[in-house]
Design a protein around this motif. Structure first.
Motif, short mmCIF file in Angstrom:
data_model
loop_
_atom_site.label_atom_id
_atom_site.label_comp_id
_atom_site.label_asym_id
_atom_site.label_seq_id
_atom_site.Cartn_x
_atom_site.Cartn_y
_atom_site.Cartn_z
N MET A 1 0.70 -1.00 -0.24
CA MET A 1 -0.11 0.05 -0.05
C MET A 1 1.04 1.22 0.17
SD MET A 1 -2.92 1.01 2.74
CE MET A 1 -3.54 2.79 2.92
N THR A 2 0.55 2.26 -0.77
CA THR A 2 1.44 3.47 -0.72
C THR A 2 0.66 4.26 0.24
OG1 THR A 2 -0.37 4.53 -2.30
CG2 THR A 2 1.55 3.44 -3.47
N ASP A 3 1.61 5.19 0.78
CA ASP A 3 1.12 6.19 1.86
C ASP A 3 0.05 6.96 1.36
OD1 ASP A 3 3.13 5.31 3.63
OD2 ASP A 3 4.65 6.81 2.96
N PRO A 4 -0.84 7.40 2.14
CA PRO A 4 -1.86 8.48 1.66
C PRO A 4 -1.42 9.76 1.38
CG PRO A 4 -2.14 7.54 3.97
CD PRO A 4 -0.77 7.13 3.71
N ILE A 5 -2.16 10.33 0.23
CA ILE A 5 -1.95 11.71 -0.08
C ILE A 5 -3.02 12.61 0.30
CG2 ILE A 5 -1.72 13.19 -2.13
CD1 ILE A 5 -0.75 10.72 -3.77
N PHE A 6 -2.95 13.53 1.25
CA PHE A 6 -3.94 14.29 1.79
C PHE A 6 -3.84 15.60 0.96
CE2 PHE A 6 -2.02 11.74 4.90
CZ PHE A 6 -3.07 11.06 5.65
N HIS A 7 -5.03 15.72 0.47
CA HIS A 7 -5.45 16.85 -0.71
C HIS A 7 -6.09 18.03 -0.20
CE1 HIS A 7 -4.16 14.45 -4.22
NE2 HIS A 7 -4.83 13.43 -3.62
N MET A 8 -5.55 19.15 -0.14
CA MET A 8 -6.53 20.45 0.07
C MET A 8 -6.41 21.02 -1.30
SD MET A 8 -7.62 20.40 3.09
CE MET A 8 -8.25 21.99 3.16
N ILE A 9 -7.75 21.51 -1.83
CA ILE A 9 -7.74 21.89 -3.04
C ILE A 9 -7.79 23.48 -3.07
CG2 ILE A 9 -9.14 22.00 -5.13
CD1 ILE A 9 -8.07 19.07 -4.43
N THR A 10 -6.83 24.40 -3.80
CA THR A 10 -6.81 25.58 -3.93
C THR A 10 -8.11 26.12 -4.44
OG1 THR A 10 -4.29 25.48 -4.21
CG2 THR A 10 -5.56 27.43 -5.01
N GLY A 11 -8.69 27.02 -3.86
CA GLY A 11 -9.89 27.50 -4.65
C GLY A 11 -11.12 26.55 -4.16
N GLY A 12 -10.85 25.43 -3.36
CA GLY A 12 -11.87 24.40 -3.06
C GLY A 12 -12.79 25.05 -2.14
N PRO A 13 -13.91 24.40 -1.84
CA PRO A 13 -14.71 24.99 -0.62
C PRO A 13 -13.98 25.00 0.73
CG PRO A 13 -15.91 23.22 -1.64
CD PRO A 13 -14.41 23.39 -2.32
N ARG A 14 -14.43 26.41 1.45
CA ARG A 14 -13.59 26.29 2.87
C ARG A 14 -14.15 25.36 3.86
NH1 ARG A 14 -14.37 31.91 5.83
NH2 ARG A 14 -16.64 30.92 6.27
N SER A 20 -8.94 17.40 5.63
CA SER A 20 -8.79 17.41 4.05
C SER A 20 -9.83 17.38 3.19
CB SER A 20 -7.61 16.31 3.75
OG SER A 20 -6.34 16.41 4.37
N HIS A 21 -9.40 18.02 1.96
CA HIS A 21 -10.93 17.87 1.21
C HIS A 21 -10.96 16.34 0.62
CE1 HIS A 21 -10.52 22.35 0.18
NE2 HIS A 21 -11.80 22.17 0.55
N ALA A 22 -9.66 15.74 0.52
CA ALA A 22 -9.73 14.39 0.05
C ALA A 22 -8.45 13.60 0.29
CB ALA A 22 -9.88 14.54 -1.66
N VAL A 23 -8.61 12.62 0.46
CA VAL A 23 -7.35 11.41 0.90
C VAL A 23 -7.42 10.58 -0.18
CG1 VAL A 23 -6.26 10.08 2.56
CG2 VAL A 23 -7.60 12.12 3.18
N GLU A 24 -6.13 10.09 -0.66
CA GLU A 24 -6.05 9.25 -1.62
C GLU A 24 -5.00 8.36 -1.34
OE1 GLU A 24 -4.76 9.35 -6.17
OE2 GLU A 24 -5.23 11.02 -5.38
N ALA A 25 -5.34 6.89 -1.53
CA ALA A 25 -4.42 5.72 -1.10
C ALA A 25 -4.67 4.71 -2.43
CB ALA A 25 -4.56 5.12 0.09
N ASP A 26 -3.62 4.24 -3.08
CA ASP A 26 -3.72 3.32 -4.04
C ASP A 26 -4.79 3.29 -4.96
OD1 ASP A 26 -1.61 1.81 -2.80
OD2 ASP A 26 -3.01 0.66 -1.36
N GLY A 27 -5.06 4.52 -5.51
CA GLY A 27 -5.89 4.76 -6.51
C GLY A 27 -7.25 5.23 -5.95
N TRP A 28 -7.55 4.86 -4.75
CA TRP A 28 -8.84 5.12 -4.22
C TRP A 28 -8.86 6.60 -3.43
CZ3 TRP A 28 -12.88 2.17 -5.13
CH2 TRP A 28 -12.59 1.01 -5.42
N VAL A 29 -9.85 7.53 -4.04
CA VAL A 29 -9.96 8.77 -3.54
C VAL A 29 -11.20 9.05 -2.74
CG1 VAL A 29 -9.74 11.20 -4.36
CG2 VAL A 29 -8.76 9.52 -5.62
N LEU A 30 -11.01 9.42 -1.37
CA LEU A 30 -12.17 9.40 -0.52
C LEU A 30 -12.40 11.08 -0.27
CD1 LEU A 30 -10.44 6.76 0.28
CD2 LEU A 30 -12.27 6.58 2.01
N LEU A 31 -13.44 11.46 -0.87
CA LEU A 31 -13.67 12.93 -0.56
C LEU A 31 -14.69 13.15 0.75
CD1 LEU A 31 -13.24 12.85 -3.65
CD2 LEU A 31 -14.67 14.59 -3.77
N THR A 32 -14.03 14.27 1.64
CA THR A 32 -14.93 14.57 2.68
C THR A 32 -16.35 15.09 2.45
OG1 THR A 32 -13.00 15.09 3.83
CG2 THR A 32 -15.13 16.27 4.62
#
Length: 136
Positions: A1-14, A20-32
């Motif tokens: 398993m790859t380390d998760p990537i924690f995404h905060m989207i510039t211009g995204g909803p506050r 985090s807006h989304a967290v990604e691991a092994d191709g799966w992207v979970l959106l808050t």
């Protein structure tokens, strides 16, 4: 398993909480779960009614998905939360289904809740899958 990537989207909803807006691991992207707030005016009043709020939530999900290089066609599962389930369920469904082709709707659960952050009527979170070989 790859380390998760924690995404905060510039211009995204506050964010309305510490997440985090989304967290990604092994191709799966979970959106808050997204709220019906306006990313360009986060302190503005929420839209009136479940139809307008559902559209706003879906637009915010699209913004986050775009920020990670995906779109609604990559979504495989959604969870929706409604504060007025019996009153709003039919109108919510009518609005929600307009975002997907009839033969490509994600799996979905809809739950009635007593309250949501910022006084929203609807919140939706989702799970997307990055296409094989696509970079995050």
């Amino acid at each position: 398993m790859t380390d998760p990537i924690f995404h905060m989207i510039t211009g995204g909803p506050r964010p309305v909480a510490p997440f985090s807006h989304a967290v990604e691991a092994d191709g799966w992207v979970l959106l808050t779960g997204q709220m019906p707030t306006d990313p360009t005016a986060p302190d503005a009043p929420l839209p009136d009614g479940v139809v307008a709020q559902t559209r706003a939530v879906m637009r915010n999900l699209e913004i986050v998905l775009k920020g990670v290089g995906l779109d609604l066609s990559h979504v495989v599962q959604m969870r929706a939360y409604l504060t007025e389930f019996e009153r709003d369920y039919a109108a919510f469904n009518e609005t929600y289904q307009s975002f997907f082709p009839a033969d490509r709707r994600p799996a979905r659960t809809t739950v009635g809740v007593t309250a949501l952050a910022v006084g929203a009527l609807v919140e939706i979170d989702c799970v997307a899958r990055r296409p094989a070989g696509a970079a995050p």
